[in-house]
Scaffold this active site. Structure first.
Site, PDB file in Angstrom:
ATOM      1  N   GLY A  10       0.884  -1.312   0.023  1.00  0.00           N
ATOM      2  CA  GLY A  10      -0.087   0.118  -0.093  1.00  0.00           C
ATOM      3  C   GLY A  10       0.959   1.413  -0.172  1.00  0.00           C
ATOM      4  O   GLY A  10       0.505   2.226   0.603  1.00  0.00           O
ATOM      5  N   SER A  12       1.439   3.409  -2.477  1.00  0.00           N
ATOM      6  CA  SER A  12       1.109   4.430  -3.526  1.00  0.00           C
ATOM      7  C   SER A  12       0.672   5.651  -3.199  1.00  0.00           C
ATOM      8  O   SER A  12       0.606   6.579  -3.816  1.00  0.00           O
ATOM      9  CB  SER A  12      -0.061   3.802  -4.211  1.00  0.00           C
ATOM     10  OG  SER A  12      -1.184   3.365  -3.738  1.00  0.00           O
ATOM     11  N   ARG A  13       0.168   5.597  -1.791  1.00  0.00           N
ATOM     12  CA  ARG A  13      -0.345   7.046  -1.233  1.00  0.00           C
ATOM     13  C   ARG A  13      -0.297   6.950   0.182  1.00  0.00           C
ATOM     14  O   ARG A  13      -0.140   5.861   0.998  1.00  0.00           O
ATOM     15  CB  ARG A  13      -1.807   7.479  -1.809  1.00  0.00           C
ATOM     16  CG  ARG A  13      -2.741   6.332  -1.487  1.00  0.00           C
ATOM     17  CD  ARG A  13      -3.994   6.426  -2.461  1.00  0.00           C
ATOM     18  NE  ARG A  13      -4.568   5.552  -2.681  1.00  0.00           N
ATOM     19  CZ  ARG A  13      -5.700   4.791  -2.296  1.00  0.00           C
ATOM     20  NH1 ARG A  13      -6.227   5.371  -1.117  1.00  0.00           N
ATOM     21  NH2 ARG A  13      -6.196   3.532  -2.491  1.00  0.00           N
ATOM     22  N   ASN A  80       1.073  -2.786   5.132  1.00  0.00           N
ATOM     23  CA  ASN A  80       0.273  -1.246   5.305  1.00  0.00           C
ATOM     24  C   ASN A  80      -1.037  -1.230   4.638  1.00  0.00           C
ATOM     25  O   ASN A  80      -1.888  -0.462   5.093  1.00  0.00           O
ATOM     26  CB  ASN A  80       1.332  -0.363   5.012  1.00  0.00           C
ATOM     27  CG  ASN A  80       0.714   0.961   4.758  1.00  0.00           C
ATOM     28  OD1 ASN A  80       0.184   1.858   5.726  1.00  0.00           O
ATOM     29  ND2 ASN A  80       0.404   1.163   3.584  1.00  0.00           N
ATOM     30  N   SER A 132      -4.384  -0.257  14.013  1.00  0.00           N
ATOM     31  CA  SER A 132      -5.357   0.855  14.094  1.00  0.00           C
ATOM     32  C   SER A 132      -5.710   1.170  15.620  1.00  0.00           C
ATOM     33  O   SER A 132      -5.795   0.005  16.590  1.00  0.00           O
ATOM     34  CB  SER A 132      -6.649   1.163  13.331  1.00  0.00           C
ATOM     35  OG  SER A 132      -7.303   2.022  13.520  1.00  0.00           O
ATOM     36  N   TYR A 145     -13.777  -4.089  10.068  1.00  0.00           N
ATOM     37  CA  TYR A 145     -12.357  -3.422   9.908  1.00  0.00           C
ATOM     38  C   TYR A 145     -11.753  -3.483  11.249  1.00  0.00           C
ATOM     39  O   TYR A 145     -10.628  -3.844  11.199  1.00  0.00           O
ATOM     40  CB  TYR A 145     -12.597  -1.869   9.475  1.00  0.00           C
ATOM     41  CG  TYR A 145     -11.223  -1.040   9.574  1.00  0.00           C
ATOM     42  CD1 TYR A 145     -10.471  -1.182   8.514  1.00  0.00           C
ATOM     43  CD2 TYR A 145     -11.059  -0.127  10.590  1.00  0.00           C
ATOM     44  CE1 TYR A 145      -9.129  -0.335   8.590  1.00  0.00           C
ATOM     45  CE2 TYR A 145     -10.052   0.690  10.526  1.00  0.00           C
ATOM     46  CZ  TYR A 145      -9.162   0.513   9.658  1.00  0.00           C
ATOM     47  OH  TYR A 145      -8.047   1.214   9.538  1.00  0.00           O
ATOM     48  N   LYS A 149      -8.095  -5.589  12.303  1.00  0.00           N
ATOM     49  CA  LYS A 149      -7.150  -4.506  12.813  1.00  0.00           C
ATOM     50  C   LYS A 149      -6.527  -5.498  14.302  1.00  0.00           C
ATOM     51  O   LYS A 149      -5.509  -5.261  14.420  1.00  0.00           O
ATOM     52  CB  LYS A 149      -7.455  -3.268  13.128  1.00  0.00           C
ATOM     53  CG  LYS A 149      -7.498  -2.522  11.614  1.00  0.00           C
ATOM     54  CD  LYS A 149      -6.278  -2.682  10.652  1.00  0.00           C
ATOM     55  CE  LYS A 149      -6.102  -1.800   9.650  1.00  0.00           C
ATOM     56  NZ  LYS A 149      -4.733  -2.020   8.749  1.00  0.00           N
TER      57      LYS A 149
END
Ligand SMILES: NC(=O)c1ccc[n+]([C@@H]2O[C@H](COP(=O)([O-])OP(=O)(O)OC[C@H]3O[C@@H](n4cnc5c(N)ncnc54)[C@H](OP(=O)(O)O)[C@@H]3O)[C@@H](O)[C@H]2O)c1
Length: 240
Positions: A10, A12-13, A80, A132, A145, A149
């Site tokens: 992950g 790219s941003r 990530n 998270s 989610y 995590k």
């Protein structure tokens, strides 16, 4: 340390890109995103390895390629890549549940499996799974989610113990990092009401920046953090 390769999924941003920028001065990088077009910036000392981690077949092929092409030099893995579909569980489509489980939990498990095979041979390496703050606090409309995590925190602790059970002496560490509210595309989507609610919970009186997480990752990868293992590190301005 350019002989040490670090995989960042992950990248790219958001957090992954900030981590890549921070680490590129010190390490050789393998940068991952779902597809090559996701990358809009060039990072020095890096190569790309793409896969849609919502598709277990692509994840398996990605792991095979990682071992084949980088098995001799891989030193670190930053799991990530992640995503969320916020919704009440009652209305959550099963497809979204599967996607979150595959990208956020199953893919990191398979990548840990591959990395630990490689690290067992070299007897060194660091895995950092990005969890998270909500793994600990829970969060309405993020049940799946948060479950993924929390799974990463437990996975990291268990693997740290497992490495010790299998090796008398080793230099392998497995950790998780739990960011709080960090300003990225993921949190941009939230309503102002939600942002205000989270802001009121942060003693540092500011939202986090991707660079706050990148600095922590850089430290945890380094030998300065050689006695930090099997634990979860919070980067959240005191939010918990
Ligand atoms: N931002 C926060 O406040 C915060 C707080 C706690 C934890 N986190 C965690 O930190 C990590 C990064 O978050 P972020 O805010 O930087 O997110 P982001 O800006 O949305 O970036 C997500 C990254 O994950 C990749 N990704 C998403 N779905 C994928 C898929 N199906 N296959 C492969 N790659 C995929 C994306 O690649 P593409 O560009 O190709 O889609 C992108 O590089 C996530 O695991 C997130 O849960 C974030």
């Amino acid at each position: 340390m350019k002989d040490k390769k670090i995989l960042i999924t992950g990248a790219s941003r958001g957090l992954g890109l900030a981590i890549a920028k921070k680490l590129s001065a010190e390490y050789s990088l393998i940068l991952h995103a779902s597809k090559p077009e996701s990358f809009t910036e060039e990072i020095p000392n890096s190569e790309l390895l793409c896969a849609d981690l919502s598709d277990p077949e692509q994840t398996t092929a990605f792991c095979k390629q990682l071992k084949k092409e980088h098995g001799d030099t891989l030193y670190g893995v930053i799991n990530n890549a992640g995503l969320t579909f916020d919704n009440s569980l009652i209305y959550q489509p099963e497809k979204h549940i599967d996607t979150m489980l595959n990208v956020n939990l199953k893919a990191p498990i398979l990548i840990c499996k591959t990395a630990l095979k490689i690290f067992s041979a070299s007897n060194r390496g660091v895995i950092i799974n990005i969890s998270s703050v909500v793994a600990e606090t829970g969060n309405a409309f993020q049940a799946v989610y948060t479950a993924t995590k929390a799974g990463l925190v437990a996975l990291s602790k268990s693997l740290a113990h497992e490495v010790a059970a299998l090796n008398q002496e080793h230099n392998i560490r497995v950790l998780s990092v739990s960011p709080g509210f960090i300003e990225t595309a993921m949190t941009d989507k939230l309503s102002q009401e939600h942002k205000d609610k989270f802001f009121s919970m942060i003693p540092s009186r500011r939202f986090g920046k991707a660079e706050d997480v990148a600095e922590t990752i850089s430290f945890l990868l380094s030998d300065k953090a050689s006695y930090i293992n099997g634990t979860n590190i919070h980067v959240n301005g005191g939010m918990v």
